[in-house]
Design an enzyme around this catalytic site. Sequence first.
Site, PDB file in Angstrom:
ATOM      1  N   ASP A 279      -3.546  -5.350  -0.259  1.00 29.68           N
ATOM      2  CA  ASP A 279      -3.094  -3.957  -0.318  1.00 29.68           C
ATOM      3  C   ASP A 279      -1.638  -3.809   0.086  1.00 29.68           C
ATOM      4  O   ASP A 279      -1.100  -4.616   0.856  1.00 29.68           O
ATOM      5  CB  ASP A 279      -3.931  -3.094   0.629  1.00 29.68           C
ATOM      6  CG  ASP A 279      -5.313  -2.787   0.082  1.00 29.68           C
ATOM      7  OD1 ASP A 279      -5.680  -3.361  -0.964  1.00 29.68           O
ATOM      8  OD2 ASP A 279      -6.020  -1.977   0.702  1.00 29.68           O
TER       9      ASP A 279
ATOM     10  N   HIS B 189      -3.518  -7.852   3.530  1.00 25.98           N
ATOM     11  CA  HIS B 189      -2.286  -7.182   3.100  1.00 25.98           C
ATOM     12  C   HIS B 189      -1.226  -8.227   2.746  1.00 25.98           C
ATOM     13  O   HIS B 189      -1.191  -9.298   3.363  1.00 25.98           O
ATOM     14  CB  HIS B 189      -1.757  -6.257   4.200  1.00 25.98           C
ATOM     15  CG  HIS B 189      -2.629  -5.058   4.442  1.00 25.98           C
ATOM     16  ND1 HIS B 189      -3.772  -5.128   5.198  1.00 25.98           N
ATOM     17  CD2 HIS B 189      -2.528  -3.772   4.004  1.00 25.98           C
ATOM     18  CE1 HIS B 189      -4.344  -3.930   5.231  1.00 25.98           C
ATOM     19  NE2 HIS B 189      -3.611  -3.099   4.515  1.00 25.98           N
TER      20      HIS B 189
END
Length: 232
Positions: free
Chosen positions: A49, A194
């Site tokens: 993400d 991430h």
Amino acid sequence: MNIWYYWAVVLLWIGINAVGSSRISSNYHVKAYCNNPLETEKKIALTFDDGPSPYTLEVLELLKKYNASATFFCIGKNIETYPEILQKVIEGGHLVGNHSYSHSKFFDFYHEDKITKELRKTDKLLEKFTSRKINFFRPPYGVTTPSIRRALKITGHKTIGWNIRSLDGGTKNQELILNRITKRVSPGGIVLLHDTGEHSVLVLEQFLQFLQQNNYQVVSIEELLNLKAYGD
């Protein structure tokens, strides 16, 4: 007595809504694909993400080294900043999805019209690279609301969640992050990481080594869930 009963019901309703909205796996507002519980083989999917960012390049190198596929849920404003990095994601054979344009802390308070505009704006940026319609969406912070549900009915995105959350967005403690995700690994799982920090990159290499040692195959979301990332 009646007034206390009324406020107890109100507080209970607020609590249920808060939990349902904040837990993407609850399917409270939106149907979310968080894993494949029917998968029996040692297959798992990686998702990243908040990129693209300069760290995305290091992530791509590791994925290539370990022959792993991934899905990158991209923020529109970051695509505008690093278009050449998104191009490398696509060239690497990885999938991309919509993670809103702004990733605002107030995204879940937005009206459906504003949410729809953000999704369409980010889709347009992504589709310059895919040349096909973007089907996957992951809401910022994993929060869903009635407004997001209504917006998704308009845009037609499928919501992709996770069942293995690294929490690398909230801590840089590599040992904590690695222990958290390795303990939760199981066939059909979807991992949330991430691609925006060095600590996440360092954890990723250790995690890929762990998966390799335990005979896990890292596959795409498409393969794991039998869903298409892109439309016509």
